[in-house]
Design a protein around this motif. Structure first.
Motif: not given
Length: 205
Positions: A36-37, A42-47, A160-164
């Motif tokens: 989920l995160p 991925t959505a935040s990256q526009g994909r 974002g990149e800290n989704w983990h």
């Protein structure tokens, strides 16, 4: 694992995230706390679109839950009782108490269970065994899954990149749930063994 999920979402987009969540219901090694995160990131990256990620992951949750509901329905009450009769320390009365509890609180259990680690998938099986109306089960599962999925997809989107970090914190909660389950099992086994000992002592008198 993460590389596989990323590849799936790159190839299929939001439907790929939904497929991963559907499989997560059947194969626990695919944790939703990662899927989920990651889909939110991925959505935040526009994909993929954020709303698409939420809709498809919720659809995946419902499909996976219905599959397990079907397993419970095929198993049925009689087979469940037959299996329980062969299990050590388990009584038919235990199943009957579970049935009574589900009859009283089944709707709340299905709805809230979709937001509790470990039980998220398992709750679908007793719902099937008890033959909860499919429409009711589907609506409750959809509502619970929508809340759970939205929280985690949006968290991944915002972080974002800290989704983990989502997985890290949820992992703590999951460990707490596991600890509670283990303690409950130990208490149950201890109580049943003590009951057997009392029965043996009574029979010797």
């Amino acid at each position: 694992m993460t590389d596989w999920l990323v590849g799936l979402m790159d190839r299929l987009g939001a439907p790929g995230a939904g497929l991963a969540v559907a499989l997560e219901n059947l194969f626990p090694p695919l944790p939703s706390e990662v899927i989920l995160p990651l889909s939110g990131f991925t959505a935040s990256q526009g994909r993929m679109h954020l709303l698409d990620a939420i809709i498809w992951t919720t659809l995946g949750s419902v499909i996976g839950a219905l599959a397990l509901y079907g397993v419970g329905a095929l198993l049925g009450r009689e087979r469940t009782l037959a299996i329980a009769a062969k299990l050590p320390l388990v009584k038919t009365s235990d199943i009957e108490k579970t049935e009574a509890f589900f009859e009283r609180h089944g709707r709340k259990t299905v709805f809230l269970g979709r937001m509790i680690p470990i039980f998220r998938s398992l709750i679908s099986i007793p719902a099937g065994v008890e033959r909860m109306p499919v429409l009711t089960f589907t609506l409750l599962t959809t509502a619970g899954s929508l809340i759970w999925n939205t929280i985690f997809v949006v968290a991944g989107y915002v972080l974002g990149e800290n989704w983990h970090l989502v997985e890290t914190y949820v992992g703590i909660g999951t460990n707490v749930v596991i600890a509670i389950v283990v303690v409950a099992i130990l208490v149950f086994v201890g109580a049943r063994l003590a009951e057997r000992r009392r029965g043996r002592h009574a029979s010797r008198r």
